[in-house]
Design an enzyme around this catalytic site. Structure first.
Site, mmCIF file in Angstrom:
data_model
loop_
_atom_site.group_PDB
_atom_site.id
_atom_site.type_symbol
_atom_site.label_atom_id
_atom_site.label_comp_id
_atom_site.label_asym_id
_atom_site.label_seq_id
_atom_site.Cartn_x
_atom_site.Cartn_y
_atom_site.Cartn_z
ATOM 1 C CG ASP A 109 52.602 43.557 34.807
ATOM 2 O OD1 ASP A 109 53.192 43.870 35.856
ATOM 3 O OD2 ASP A 109 51.483 42.993 34.781
ATOM 4 C CB ILE A 164 43.517 46.914 38.222
ATOM 5 C CG1 ILE A 164 43.603 47.437 39.667
ATOM 6 C CG2 ILE A 164 42.139 46.319 37.925
ATOM 7 C CD1 ILE A 164 42.727 48.614 39.988
ATOM 8 C CG HIS A 187 49.583 38.258 40.424
ATOM 9 N ND1 HIS A 187 50.867 37.889 40.695
ATOM 10 C CD2 HIS A 187 49.641 39.577 40.121
ATOM 11 C CE1 HIS A 187 51.677 38.941 40.563
ATOM 12 N NE2 HIS A 187 50.950 39.976 40.218
ATOM 13 N N GLY A 188 45.280 37.266 40.197
ATOM 14 C CA GLY A 188 44.181 36.411 39.744
ATOM 15 C C GLY A 188 42.839 36.722 40.388
ATOM 16 N N GLY A 198 48.567 42.704 42.016
ATOM 17 C CA GLY A 198 47.490 41.832 42.501
ATOM 18 C C GLY A 198 46.371 42.576 43.198
HETATM 19 P P1 13P Z 1 45.219 41.276 39.445
HETATM 20 O O1 13P Z 1 45.279 39.847 39.004
HETATM 21 O O2 13P Z 1 44.775 41.392 40.870
HETATM 22 O O3 13P Z 1 44.429 42.115 38.542
HETATM 23 O O4 13P Z 1 46.712 41.843 39.429
HETATM 24 C C1 13P Z 1 47.301 42.290 38.234
HETATM 25 C C2 13P Z 1 48.743 42.597 38.376
HETATM 26 O O5 13P Z 1 49.287 42.673 39.445
HETATM 27 C C3 13P Z 1 49.509 42.845 37.149
HETATM 28 O O6 13P Z 1 50.874 42.896 37.411
#
Ligand code: 13P
Length: 330
Positions: free
Chosen positions: A93, A276, A189-190, A233
């Site tokens: 990732d 996620i 994100h987050g 995200g």
């Molecule tokens: P979240 O922070 O919304 O879980 O997103 C995770 C993500 O995009 C990992 O690449």
């Protein structure tokens, strides 16, 4: 050099082709410890869902790449032992350089993301193309990104977002040869995806985020018919986990995520991978905080990591069944 094929893993090509055609999305869940991995595999075997195990650069630094690769190998055997073989991808990732991507490909990853989204356009193309040329020699699939997501995730920090420009996608995909494209249509994100000023509040005071830009997604789909699209995200930041954290000594303020109905709608389009991570962090933290609060004498890690694992599994099953539509597709 370790090939992912020796580890029982698959790349994402077939998975994505089926998901785009079938109108669902593959879950891409981040992991960096055993309980998270157990919960993901148990949930995906029980719901008969294909899965992408995601490792961020932060997870690599935290857990060690050899250990992670062997955990993924163990996950393929564990799934079989649970009684049903599901396709499993091991994915990097937010790879930040050609070297990080190469290191993962050489260490048994079946899919990598090269995130050049913060670079000038031509530099993004150059680094993405270089990764694709190397990865494809080993039948490893590559995700690129156009557009910038706001928010914080491990080492990836951006204060402001900008949406993907639909006029760039054909050029980017054809010049780089990527297998899938992450886009920015308003996810972030987050656990604090938007500032309160960007949201409205409902009668209970709960923050309602601005809707995703489905118009941009549609324009991209029209330009790249059938091409696999990825949403980062995409945690929903469930109110019940935030409440659990705050009721047991935590201090999460103004948390807000992407509503599940919007993710469900996206999953029915060319969006075939939904990332996620934060929701898993929230479920684990809330559960562990509750155990610590209710049983202050407890000091056996299995007594709080076990319930956290159960909460995670339940959440992943819900995502596969009710949000992404991946249940029953393995
Ligand atoms: P979240 O922070 O919304 O879980 O997103 C995770 C993500 O995009 C990992 O690449």
């Amino acid at each position: 050099m370790v090939s992912y094929k020796e580890l029982g893993l698959v790349n994402s090509r077939d998975m994505f082709a089926k998901a785009v055609k079938g109108g669902y999305a593959i879950p891409a869940y981040n992991f960096n410890n055993m309980e998270q991995l157990q919960a993901i595999i148990q949930a995906c075997v029980e719901t008969r869902s294909p899965v992408i195990l995601q490792v961020s650069k932060g997870a690599r630094d935290y857990a060690n790449i050899n250990l992670l690769r062997n955990m993924a190998r163990g996950a393929t055997e564990y799934a079989k032992e649970l009684g049903y073989e599901i396709p499993i991808v091991l994915h990097l990732d937010h790879g930040d350089s050609f070297e990080t991507c190469k290191d993962c490909i050489d260490n048994g990853f079946s899919s990598v993301m090269i995130d050049g989204s913060h670079l000038p356009y031509e530099e993004n193309i150059a680094v993405t193309k270089k990764v694709v040329e190397y990865a494809h020699k080993f039948d490893v699939t590559v995700e690129g990104e156009l557009g910038v997501l706001a928010g914080i995730e491990d080492d990836v920090v951006a204060e402001t977002s900008h949406y993907t420009k639909p006029e760039e996608v054909i050029d980017f995909v054809s010049r780089t040869g990527v297998d899938s494209l992450a886009i920015s249509i308003g996810t972030s994100h987050g656990a604090n995806k938007f500032t309160p000023e960007q949201c409205t509040r409902n009668a209970d005071g709960v923050l309602i985020p601005p809707p995703l830009r489905f118009d941009i997604l549609k324009e991209i789909e029209d330009k790249l018919p059938g091409f696999p699209i990825v949403l980062h995200g995409s945690s929903s930041v469930p109110v019940e986990f935030v409440k659990m954290i705050n009721e047991h000594g935590g201090k999460l303020k103004d948390s807000v995520g992407i509503p599940e109905e919007q993710l469900r709608q996206a999953a029915k389009s060319a969006v075939c991978k939904i990332n996620i991570d934060s929701d898993g962090r929230l479920a684990m933290t809330g559960t562990i905080r509750r155990v610590f609060d209710e049983k202050p004498g407890e000091f056996d890690p299995r007594k709080y990591l076990g319930p956290a694992r159960d909460a995670l599994k339940k959440m992943y099953m819900h995502k596969n069944e009710e949000v992404l539509g991946s249940a029953g597709k393995a």
